[in-house]
Design an enzyme around this catalytic site. Structure first.
Site, PDB file in Angstrom:
ATOM      1  N   ASN A   1       0.865  -1.186   0.000  1.00  0.00           N
ATOM      2  CA  ASN A   1       0.000   0.000   0.000  1.00  0.00           C
ATOM      3  C   ASN A   1       0.901   1.235   0.000  1.00  0.00           C
ATOM      4  OD1 ASN A   1      -1.842   2.019   0.494  1.00  0.00           O
ATOM      5  ND2 ASN A   1      -2.235   1.434   2.634  1.00  0.00           N
ATOM      6  N   TRP A   2       0.966   1.884  -1.155  1.00  0.00           N
ATOM      7  CA  TRP A   2       1.875   3.025  -1.265  1.00  0.00           C
ATOM      8  C   TRP A   2       1.309   4.296  -0.620  1.00  0.00           C
ATOM      9  CZ3 TRP A   2       4.127   2.862  -6.964  1.00  0.00           C
ATOM     10  CH2 TRP A   2       5.019   1.780  -7.063  1.00  0.00           C
ATOM     11  N   LYS A   3       0.027   4.259  -0.274  1.00  0.00           N
ATOM     12  CA  LYS A   3      -0.639   5.455   0.303  1.00  0.00           C
ATOM     13  C   LYS A   3      -0.417   6.659  -0.629  1.00  0.00           C
ATOM     14  CE  LYS A   3       0.268   3.437   4.749  1.00  0.00           C
ATOM     15  NZ  LYS A   3       0.116   3.549   6.182  1.00  0.00           N
TER      16      LYS A   3
ATOM     17  N   HIS B   1      -9.414   0.821   4.995  1.00  0.00           N
ATOM     18  CA  HIS B   1      -8.130   1.030   5.684  1.00  0.00           C
ATOM     19  C   HIS B   1      -8.369   1.977   6.859  1.00  0.00           C
ATOM     20  CE1 HIS B   1      -4.033   2.309   6.488  1.00  0.00           C
ATOM     21  NE2 HIS B   1      -3.631   1.233   5.824  1.00  0.00           N
TER      22      HIS B   1
ATOM     23  N   GLU C   1      -6.801   4.403   7.942  1.00  0.00           N
ATOM     24  CA  GLU C   1      -6.608   5.835   7.638  1.00  0.00           C
ATOM     25  C   GLU C   1      -7.845   6.405   6.967  1.00  0.00           C
ATOM     26  OE1 GLU C   1      -2.876   5.457   5.556  1.00  0.00           O
ATOM     27  OE2 GLU C   1      -1.890   4.946   7.440  1.00  0.00           O
TER      28      GLU C   1
ATOM     29  N   GLU D   1      -5.085  -5.328  10.803  1.00  0.00           N
ATOM     30  CA  GLU D   1      -4.079  -4.281  10.991  1.00  0.00           C
ATOM     31  C   GLU D   1      -4.348  -3.529  12.289  1.00  0.00           C
ATOM     32  OE1 GLU D   1      -2.236  -3.059   7.007  1.00  0.00           O
ATOM     33  OE2 GLU D   1      -3.969  -1.792   7.316  1.00  0.00           O
TER      34      GLU D   1
ATOM     35  N   GLY E   1       2.621   2.132  10.677  1.00  0.00           N
ATOM     36  CA  GLY E   1       3.555   3.240  10.505  1.00  0.00           C
ATOM     37  C   GLY E   1       4.285   3.643  11.772  1.00  0.00           C
TER      38      GLY E   1
ATOM     39  N   SER F   1       3.607  -2.218  10.222  1.00  0.00           N
ATOM     40  CA  SER F   1       5.072  -2.171  10.324  1.00  0.00           C
ATOM     41  C   SER F   1       5.756  -3.484   9.944  1.00  0.00           C
ATOM     42  CB  SER F   1       5.490  -1.732  11.738  1.00  0.00           C
ATOM     43  OG  SER F   1       5.055  -0.404  11.981  1.00  0.00           O
TER      44      SER F   1
ATOM     45  N   GLY G   1       2.910  -1.199   4.227  1.00  0.00           N
ATOM     46  CA  GLY G   1       2.915   0.215   3.869  1.00  0.00           C
ATOM     47  C   GLY G   1       4.323   0.674   3.539  1.00  0.00           C
ATOM     48  N   GLY G   2       4.981   1.312   4.513  1.00  0.00           N
ATOM     49  CA  GLY G   2       6.297   1.926   4.315  1.00  0.00           C
ATOM     50  C   GLY G   2       7.299   1.054   3.577  1.00  0.00           C
TER      51      GLY G   2
END
Ligand code: PEP
Length: 253
Positions: free
Chosen positions: A10-12, A96, A98, A168, A174, A214, A235-236
């Site tokens: 997930n590149w956000k 998600h 977010e 999640e 993150g 993470s 993610g990251g």
């Protein structure tokens, strides 16, 4: 029951079109045939460029990070499932944390999106997870299960096996903190049992459930060894071709 591992990135709100092309230049040189399904979810502006890049790489799929539930209409700023299929996108992240937190996405909206995705043959990656406060109150399992129940309301049991879930914990996204392998396994096996109640043991045994929060090359091995964890939503660490590839290659079951 054999479920093929799945690693989704997930590149956000990261990566321009040119950065997307740079990522794939490096990533597609790797030996990607690892027996793992790979999904990359770029921002909408970069999906077409990503689609061009991955042509001919059958185990690399595209996903969207969100979508509306209607096919078309006066919904300024939104993207429909029909538009995603045209690209073609195969997956879509739904609910998600977010989106729930910053864009007021409710369980009811999540449910409408899940049904719309299935109607258009998009595989929804449905995200559920608790806050730190809920974990400390000891209500993780009941909270997560209620999110699963609400996401699945009115979903035909035959369609269940096309859904991917991602557990999640919000406090792990993150932050560099991860749920322990055992805690993640416990919640994920609870989700699988719930899916079994909605359908049957065979369907529940085929549904893929990911862990997210993470995930890095240094912690994926312990997670993937757990019997109910079928991969990760990353993610990251999915922004860097080298670390994303390491996670994939360490995810063979
Ligand atoms: C995510 O965005 O779903 C996620 C798990 O992010 P990170 O890996 O950066 O914690």
């Amino acid at each position: 029951m054999s479920r093929k591992p799945l690693i989704a990135g997930n590149w956000k709100m990261n990566n321009s079109i040119s950065k997307t092309r740079d990522f794939f230049d490096e990533f597609l040189k790797k030996p990607l045939d690892q027996g793992v399904d790979i999904v990359i979810c770029p921002p909408f502006t970069a999906i077409l460029a990503a689609a061009e890049e991955i042509k001919g790489h059958d185990n690399v799929h595209l996903g969207a990070q969100n979508m509306h539930w209607e096919d078309k209409g006066a919904y300024t700023g939104e993207i429909s499932p029909v538009m995603l299929r045209e690209i073609p996108c195969d997956y879509v992240i739904i609910g998600h944390s977010e989106r729930r937190q910053y864009f007021a996405e409710t369980d009811e909206m999540v449910n409408k999106k899940v049904k719309a995705a299935l109607k258009h043959n998009l595989i929804p990656i449905v995200c559920v997870g608790e806050t730190l406060e809920q974990r400390e109150q000891g209500i993780t399992m009941s909270w997560v299960i209620s999110q699963v129940e609400k996401a699945l309301e009115g979903v035909d049991e035959k369609q269940l096996k096309s859904i991917v879930f991602a557990y999640e914990p919000i406090w792990a996204i993150g932050t560099g903190k991860t749920a322990s392998d055992d805690d993640a396994q416990q919640v994920i096996s609870g989700i699988r049992n719930k899916i079994g109640e909605f359908s049957n043991a065979e369907i529940a045994g085929n549904v893929r459930i990911l862990y997210g929060g993470s995930v890095k090359p240094g912690n994926i091995e312990g997670l993937i060894k757990k019997p109910d964890i079928d991969g990760a939503l990353v993610g990251g660490a999915s922004l860097d071709a080298e670390s994303f590839f390491s996670i994939i290659s360490l995810s063979r079951k």
